[in-house]
Design an enzyme around this catalytic site. Structure first.
Site, short mmCIF file in Angstrom:
data_model
loop_
_atom_site.label_atom_id
_atom_site.label_comp_id
_atom_site.label_asym_id
_atom_site.label_seq_id
_atom_site.Cartn_x
_atom_site.Cartn_y
_atom_site.Cartn_z
N ASP A 188 11.69 49.39 65.05
CA ASP A 188 11.71 47.95 64.84
C ASP A 188 12.47 47.57 63.57
O ASP A 188 13.19 46.56 63.55
CB ASP A 188 10.27 47.42 64.75
CG ASP A 188 9.55 47.46 66.08
OD1 ASP A 188 10.01 46.79 67.02
OD2 ASP A 188 8.53 48.17 66.19
N HIS A 219 35.88 34.72 45.43
CA HIS A 219 36.67 35.78 46.03
C HIS A 219 37.32 36.69 44.99
O HIS A 219 38.03 37.63 45.35
CB HIS A 219 37.77 35.17 46.91
CG HIS A 219 37.26 34.68 48.22
ND1 HIS A 219 36.23 33.77 48.35
CD2 HIS A 219 37.64 34.98 49.49
CE1 HIS A 219 36.00 33.53 49.62
NE2 HIS A 219 36.84 34.25 50.34
N HIS A 239 12.95 57.91 58.32
CA HIS A 239 11.63 58.23 57.77
C HIS A 239 10.85 59.14 58.72
O HIS A 239 9.97 59.88 58.30
CB HIS A 239 10.84 56.95 57.50
CG HIS A 239 10.69 56.07 58.69
ND1 HIS A 239 11.66 55.15 59.05
CD2 HIS A 239 9.71 55.95 59.61
CE1 HIS A 239 11.27 54.50 60.14
NE2 HIS A 239 10.10 54.99 60.51
N ASN A 279 7.11 49.97 69.12
CA ASN A 279 5.66 50.15 68.91
C ASN A 279 5.00 48.92 68.30
O ASN A 279 3.78 48.90 68.12
CB ASN A 279 5.39 51.40 68.05
CG ASN A 279 6.02 51.33 66.67
OD1 ASN A 279 6.12 50.27 66.07
ND2 ASN A 279 6.44 52.48 66.15
N GLU A 321 32.00 43.50 57.82
CA GLU A 321 32.37 44.49 56.82
C GLU A 321 31.39 45.66 56.78
O GLU A 321 31.79 46.82 56.66
CB GLU A 321 32.46 43.85 55.43
CG GLU A 321 33.59 42.85 55.26
CD GLU A 321 33.19 41.44 55.65
OE1 GLU A 321 34.03 40.53 55.48
OE2 GLU A 321 32.05 41.25 56.14
N ARG A 329 46.87 41.32 45.38
CA ARG A 329 47.45 40.29 46.25
C ARG A 329 48.84 39.92 45.76
O ARG A 329 49.76 39.71 46.55
CB ARG A 329 46.57 39.04 46.27
CG ARG A 329 47.18 37.89 47.08
CD ARG A 329 46.32 36.64 46.97
NE ARG A 329 46.85 35.56 47.81
CZ ARG A 329 47.77 34.68 47.44
NH1 ARG A 329 48.30 34.75 46.23
NH2 ARG A 329 48.18 33.74 48.27
N PRO A 346 18.16 54.53 55.06
CA PRO A 346 18.32 53.08 54.97
C PRO A 346 18.44 52.52 56.39
O PRO A 346 19.35 52.87 57.14
CB PRO A 346 19.63 52.92 54.20
CG PRO A 346 19.82 54.22 53.48
CD PRO A 346 19.24 55.25 54.37
#
Length: 664
Positions: free
Chosen positions: A163, A476, A76, A193, A414, A523, A126
């Site tokens: 922060d 999962h 920002h 700050n 992750e 899997r 972000p």
């Protein structure tokens, strides 16, 4: 090593140099009628010392591989970066661009967008992402240094973080990883700050940030963020310490604003004409908006010119280096044909033997073929190495302070892994891959999104991609994940059906230099279905795997583990006298990118049924009124995979029944 330090005891003084940043920032935000003046005004003194005495860079050669990397994690505060890049002489960041701050088509977006030729090393905004990507940048430097030596790779990564950055959970993951990896070339300048959007940080935070970072294995120290001597001393100490360093720079947000300095009102809105006039008076800045006195601009341009000699010396070392060819090839990022020949050999073997193999294991076989042929390829897993099949025997894991290994144990992090991989890719010279379960794409998603936005070649290896994982149950078992990931622009989601397709998907991911790819892998074991052939059929997204014998009455479309299911249904439909074609569609995005004639030829004009052990959302781009879908309507259950497929109605018999109903 960094270039020789310049002196800040120049005329004009350092305070006036910093005020150039403050003035451009508050004027640009005011002109745009939106933006964040507080952070640039508060960190201007820190920036002046960093660029003036420490940062190794050359605006005349912005892509110099051995430059220091600077990341503005608190994106920002973008006007700080734009102001400094204009002042130091980056050609693309003109005063006109700064006047056009936050406007359509300008290079000076509200939050920085990756443009290294303009001195913008990464997209940020972000909070926490920049800091985490910086860990990847710093790790890439160490890994490439281990490969090419100090003569070619010897630089630092600097971060400005606020922060909010250190509050975000991602920063905890990334800082812990950086400490464990002993990334001593990473220095974070923490804008301490004490202010957040809601007010003082004490509203929500009571921890000791420095002690937290110390517990991760960091070197921490403090500086007066408005005292150049204090900042310089801290940066020198940080540079001499073998650990990553956090410098808590105590600053006043909106420094110089007579009423709004030190308050949240200076964070995210224009100061207003009266407050800007008061700031000019308080700072002793008597110049009109967007006007930088020639003496100040020349001094800043002197900072920009400082790195030219170091860059020229580096170029001489590169020319004389026996490793020049390999270094330049790594920087270009072009994968050698030997890699694709190795994949072709894997395809031939798999097509001949047709073993029953989980596609996660097929991916492991692809890596076995690729790693010897692609020295830039480096990967890891978020503590799921054995499950993801991301480790290849014979390629050692990275063990700091020895950074020669090409396998990274990310731990159960992750989000940090995905962000770190973005940093590895952004640095240049590396092609990162990392593994976890597809369900945990939700943990990685913000970083995957930034990678897609920045068009970075990052390969996400995500296994256990459906209810086919079985007994671990609905927590999962991905259901909505494929739809959500396919909705992300510039992310290539690949779900192969067997070893041949998996090899083709790895080829797609390696050749796709303009964005990330995600492999969704099973899997459970799957039968070998494909013949090899020279053409990469998966590269067109979808293709006819098995045409109908006789007139095509219906088209069965499937991905991944469900392709063998629709082939079984096709055989039953043949017995019933109903001609069905099977379309394997490992990548919906690539298929939709084909021309209409190709798509129509593959899909045919008759009824269509899509079968996928996931949510329907997104498939209506291919399905019409009256077509069918067989898949998941809700969350899964805990049971062996075959029982779950029967329970949720994903069987050859169910497909046959629906096909007969649609083909009437």
């Amino acid at each position: 090593m960094p270039p020789a330090a310049a002196t800040l005891s120049v005329s004009p003084p350092a305070f006036d140099m910093a005020n150039a940043i403050r003035a451009l920032s508050m004027d640009a935000v005011e002109a745009a009628r939106s933006g964040h003046p507080g952070m640039p005004m508060g960190m201007a003194d820190v920036a002046t010392v960093l660029w003036g005495k420490f940062l190794k860079f050359d605006p005349a050669s912005p892509l110099w591989p051995d430059r220091d990397r600077f990341v503005l994690s608190g994106g920002h505060g973008s006007m700080l970066l734009y102001a400094v890049n204009y002042l130091t002489g980056y050609e693309k960041i003109t005063l006109g661009q700064i006047r056009n701050f936050r406007q359509l088509g300008s290079l000076t977006a509200g939050h920085p967008e990756w443009m290294p030729e303009a001195g913008i090393e990464t997209t940020t905004g972000p909070l926490g992402q920049g800091l985490a990507m910086a860990v990847g940048l710093a790790l890439a430097e160490r890994m490439l240094n281990a490969r090419f030596g100090d003569d070619l790779v010897d630089h630092r990564t600097y971060v400005m973080a606020g922060d909010g950055d250190v509050m975000e959970g991602l920063s905890h993951e990334a800082a812990s990883l950086a400490g464990h990896l002993k990334l001593g070339r990473l220095i974070v300048l923490y804008d301490d700050n004490g202010i957040s959007i809601d007010g003082p940080t004490s509203l929500a935070v009571t921890e000791d940030t420095q002690k937290r970072f110390e517990s991760y294995g960091w070197h921490t120290l403090s500086a007066d963020g408005h005292d150049p001597a204090s900042i310089e001393k801290a940066l020198n100490e940080a540079g001499a310490d073998p650990r990553p360093s956090l410098i808590a720079c105590r600053t006043v947000i909106g420094f110089g604003a007579p009423k709004k300095a030190g308050t949240n009102s200076s964070h995210g809105a224009p100061l207003g004409a009266d407050e800007i006039a008061g700031a000019r008076q308080k700072l002793g800045w008597a110049h009109p908006p967007f006007e930088i006195p020639s003496a100040i601009l020349e001094a800043w341009r002197g900072f920009g010119a400082r790195g030219a000699a170091a860059r020229a010396q580096w170029e001489k070392r590169l020319q004389a280096s026996a490793r020049r060819g390999a270094f330049e090839a790594a920087q270009k990022g072009v994968v050698d044909d030997a890699a694709f020949k190795a994949l072709a050999a894997l395809k031939e073997k798999a097509a001949k033997d047709k073993p029953r193999t989980a596609t996660r294991q097929s991916s492991g076989l692809a890596l076995e073929a690729l790693l010897p042929a692609v020295p830039e390829l480096a990967g890891g897993s978020a503590d799921l190495t054995g499950s993801n099949n991301t480790y290849v025997k014979g390629f050692e894991a990275l063990q700091p302070p020895d950074y020669r290994g090409r396998y990274i144990h990310y731990g159960v992090r992750e989000h940090a892994m995905a962000a770190c991989m973005n940093g590895l890719a952004l640095h240049g010279g590396m092609i990162p891959y990392g593994g976890t379960f597809l369900q945990f794409a939700d943990y990685s998603r913000p970083a995957i999104r930034l990678g897609a936005m920045m068009k970075q070649r990052v390969i996400h290896v995500m296994t256990h991609d459906s209810i086919g994982l079985g007994e671990d149950g609905p927590t999962h078992q991905p259901v909505e994940h494929l739809a959500a990931l396919r909705a992300m622009p510039n992310l290539c989601v690949l779900r192969p059906c067997d070893t041949v397709e998996t090899a083709e998907c790895w080829e797609i991911a390696l050749k796709r230099a303009g964005g990330p790819s995600l492999l969704a892998l099973s899997r459970q074991g799957l039968p070998g279905l494909r013949e090899a052939g020279a053409e990469n059929l998966s590269a067109r997204g979808g293709y006819v795997l098995s045409e109908s014998e006789g007139p095509r009455k219906i088209t069965l479309i499937a991905t991944g583990s469900e392709v063998s299911l629709v082939l079984e249904a096709r055989a039953k439909l043949k017995e019933a006298g109903l001609g069905a074609a099977v379309v394997s569609m490992p990548c919906v995005e690539l298929f939709l990118a084909q021309d209409a004639a190709y798509r129509d030829g593959i899909l045919g004009g008759g009824p269509r049924i899509v079968v996928e052990a996931a949510a329907r959302l997104g498939w209506d781009r291919l399905l019409r009124d009256g077509d069918g879908f067989i898949g998941m309507q809700g969350f899964g259950e805990s049971a062996p995979a075959p029982a779950l497929y029967r329970h949720f109605g994903m069987t050859a018999e169910a497909i046959v029944e629906k096909a007969k109903a649609l083909a009437r």
